[in-house]
Design a protein around this motif. Structure first.
Motif, PDB file in Angstrom:
ATOM      1  N   HIS A 130       8.185   3.206   4.291  1.00 56.57           N
ATOM      2  CA  HIS A 130       8.172   3.348   2.828  1.00 56.57           C
ATOM      3  C   HIS A 130       6.778   3.073   2.270  1.00 56.57           C
ATOM      4  O   HIS A 130       6.289   3.809   1.405  1.00 56.57           O
ATOM      5  CB  HIS A 130       9.189   2.404   2.168  1.00 56.57           C
ATOM      6  CG  HIS A 130      10.612   2.790   2.389  1.00 56.57           C
ATOM      7  ND1 HIS A 130      11.136   4.001   1.998  1.00 56.57           N
ATOM      8  CD2 HIS A 130      11.636   2.127   2.979  1.00 56.57           C
ATOM      9  CE1 HIS A 130      12.410   4.077   2.324  1.00 56.57           C
ATOM     10  NE2 HIS A 130      12.746   2.945   2.935  1.00 56.57           N
ATOM     11  N   ILE A 131       6.156   2.017   2.777  1.00 57.15           N
ATOM     12  CA  ILE A 131       4.815   1.667   2.298  1.00 57.15           C
ATOM     13  C   ILE A 131       3.827   2.784   2.639  1.00 57.15           C
ATOM     14  O   ILE A 131       3.019   3.186   1.796  1.00 57.15           O
ATOM     15  CB  ILE A 131       4.349   0.317   2.903  1.00 57.15           C
ATOM     16  CG1 ILE A 131       5.164  -0.829   2.303  1.00 57.15           C
ATOM     17  CG2 ILE A 131       2.865   0.090   2.671  1.00 57.15           C
ATOM     18  CD1 ILE A 131       4.909  -2.173   2.968  1.00 57.15           C
ATOM     19  N   THR A 133       4.480   5.984   3.280  1.00 59.66           N
ATOM     20  CA  THR A 133       4.806   7.179   2.489  1.00 59.66           C
ATOM     21  C   THR A 133       4.248   7.043   1.073  1.00 59.66           C
ATOM     22  O   THR A 133       3.656   7.994   0.534  1.00 59.66           O
ATOM     23  CB  THR A 133       6.337   7.388   2.441  1.00 59.66           C
ATOM     24  OG1 THR A 133       6.819   7.523   3.768  1.00 59.66           O
ATOM     25  CG2 THR A 133       6.697   8.625   1.641  1.00 59.66           C
ATOM     26  N   GLU A 134       4.424   5.877   0.502  1.00 58.42           N
ATOM     27  CA  GLU A 134       3.899   5.638  -0.858  1.00 58.42           C
ATOM     28  C   GLU A 134       2.378   5.702  -0.878  1.00 58.42           C
ATOM     29  O   GLU A 134       1.776   6.312  -1.775  1.00 58.42           O
ATOM     30  CB  GLU A 134       4.377   4.271  -1.365  1.00 58.42           C
ATOM     31  CG  GLU A 134       4.003   4.021  -2.814  1.00 58.42           C
ATOM     32  CD  GLU A 134       4.520   2.677  -3.305  1.00 58.42           C
ATOM     33  OE1 GLU A 134       3.828   2.062  -4.134  1.00 58.42           O
ATOM     34  OE2 GLU A 134       5.597   2.245  -2.850  1.00 58.42           O
ATOM     35  N   SER A 137       1.264   9.265  -0.591  1.00 52.67           N
ATOM     36  CA  SER A 137       1.484  10.017  -1.835  1.00 52.67           C
ATOM     37  C   SER A 137       0.463   9.658  -2.912  1.00 52.67           C
ATOM     38  O   SER A 137       0.245  10.439  -3.840  1.00 52.67           O
ATOM     39  CB  SER A 137       2.910   9.796  -2.349  1.00 52.67           C
ATOM     40  OG  SER A 137       3.072   8.473  -2.793  1.00 52.67           O
ATOM     41  N   ASN A 138      -0.177   8.506  -2.787  1.00 51.48           N
ATOM     42  CA  ASN A 138      -1.196   8.098  -3.764  1.00 51.48           C
ATOM     43  C   ASN A 138      -2.588   8.640  -3.433  1.00 51.48           C
ATOM     44  O   ASN A 138      -3.531   8.436  -4.192  1.00 51.48           O
ATOM     45  CB  ASN A 138      -1.270   6.571  -3.868  1.00 51.48           C
ATOM     46  CG  ASN A 138      -0.045   5.985  -4.544  1.00 51.48           C
ATOM     47  OD1 ASN A 138       0.616   6.648  -5.344  1.00 51.48           O
ATOM     48  ND2 ASN A 138       0.290   4.758  -4.219  1.00 51.48           N
ATOM     49  N   ASN A 185      -5.570   0.767   1.049  1.00 48.53           N
ATOM     50  CA  ASN A 185      -4.297   0.588   0.341  1.00 48.53           C
ATOM     51  C   ASN A 185      -3.317  -0.265   1.155  1.00 48.53           C
ATOM     52  O   ASN A 185      -2.614  -1.115   0.598  1.00 48.53           O
ATOM     53  CB  ASN A 185      -3.659   1.937   0.017  1.00 48.53           C
ATOM     54  CG  ASN A 185      -4.420   2.698  -1.053  1.00 48.53           C
ATOM     55  OD1 ASN A 185      -5.228   2.130  -1.782  1.00 48.53           O
ATOM     56  ND2 ASN A 185      -4.184   3.995  -1.134  1.00 48.53           N
ATOM     57  N   GLN A 189      -1.380  -4.164   0.674  1.00 46.25           N
ATOM     58  CA  GLN A 189       0.094  -4.293   0.657  1.00 46.25           C
ATOM     59  C   GLN A 189       0.541  -5.035   1.911  1.00 46.25           C
ATOM     60  O   GLN A 189      -0.227  -5.305   2.806  1.00 46.25           O
ATOM     61  CB  GLN A 189       0.748  -2.910   0.601  1.00 46.25           C
ATOM     62  CG  GLN A 189       0.378  -2.162  -0.673  1.00 46.25           C
ATOM     63  CD  GLN A 189       1.088  -0.833  -0.737  1.00 46.25           C
ATOM     64  OE1 GLN A 189       2.093  -0.639  -0.087  1.00 46.25           O
ATOM     65  NE2 GLN A 189       0.565   0.072  -1.554  1.00 46.25           N
TER      66      GLN A 189
END
Length: 193
Positions: A130-131, A133-134, A137-138, A185, A189
Motif C-alpha cells: 500500500h505504501i 503503491t501510494e 502514484s505520487n 518518500n 514513511q
C-alpha cells in the motif's frame, strides 16, 4: 504336604533352570506366568504391559541364569522381580510420554510461531504494498510511467524508449529520478524491508 512338595520342586526346578535346563525353565514359566499375570492385574491393570513385563522378566532371568543366586522361594523371587520390571517399564513409558509431550509442545510452539510469522509477514507485505503503491502514484507522470514499465512490466530501456516515445537517455533518467524520489518518500514513511 502339597505346598511343601511344591516348594521343594520349585527349588529343584530353579537349580536345574540355572544350569540351563530348558524344560525346567518352561515349567517355571508355565507355572508362574498366570500367577504373575493376575498379580500384575491387581498391581497395574494394563494387560499389554503385564504380558510384556512377564516376557521381559523371563527373558532376563534366562539370559542371566548362571549369575542368579539360589532362592528360598521361587514365587517370592519372581513376584519381586516382576514388580521391579513393571516399575522400570512404567518409568520408561512415563519418560517417553514426557518426551513426546515435550516434542509435541515444541513442535506446536514452532508451528504457532511459524503461523504468526507468516501472518506478520503477509501483513507487512500488504502494508508495504500500500505504501509503495501510494508512493508510486505520487510520482510525476513520466517518472511513474517509466518506473512502472521498468520494474512492474520488466521492460528494457529500449522498450521504454519506444513505448513512451522518448530517447534512451531520457528513459534512463526518468527511471533514475523516479527511484530517487521513491526512496525519499519511503524513507519518510514507515516502510519495512
Amino acid at each position: 504336604m502339597s505346598n511343601s512338595f511344591d516348594h521343594i520342586t520349585d527349588i529343584k526346578l530353579w537349580r536345574q533352570f540355572k544350569k540351563g535346563n530348558k524344560d525346567a525353565y518352561r515349567i517355571l514359566f508355565d507355572k508362574y506366568s498366570p500367577i504373575l499375570y493376575h498379580y500384575g492385574l491387581s498391581y497395574v491393570g494394563n494387560e499389554e504391559l503385564i504380558e510384556d513385563c512377564i516376557h521381559e522378566l523371563f527373558l532376563n532371568i534366562w539370559e542371566s541364569k548362571k549369575s542368579l543366586a539360589d532362592v528360598e522361594s521361587v514365587k517370592y523371587y519372581l513376584i519381586v522381580s516382576f514388580r521391579r520390571t513393571i516399575s522400570k517399564q512404567q518409568t520408561l513409558i512415563k519418560k517417553r510420554t514426557e518426551m513426546n509431550d515435550s516434542y509435541f509442545k515444541y513442535a506446536t510452539d514452532q508451528e504457532d510461531n511459524s503461523i504468526q510469522e507468516f501472518i506478520i509477514n503477509e501483513q507487512t507485505k500488504t502494508h508495504n504494498s500500500h505504501i509503495l503503491t501510494e508512493a508510486i502514484s505520487n510520482l510525476p507522470e513520466k517518472q511513474r510511467r517509466a518506473v512502472t514499465l521498468r520494474f512492474f512490466e520488466n521492460k528494457k530501456y529500449e522498450e521504454i524508449m519506444l513505448i513512451m516515445s522518448i530517447s534512451y537517455q531520457s528513459a534512463r533518467k526518468f527511471v533514475y529520478l523516479g527511484i530517487k524520489k521513491l526512496r525519499e518518500n519511503l524513507k519518510s514513511q514507515s516502510y519495512n524491508k
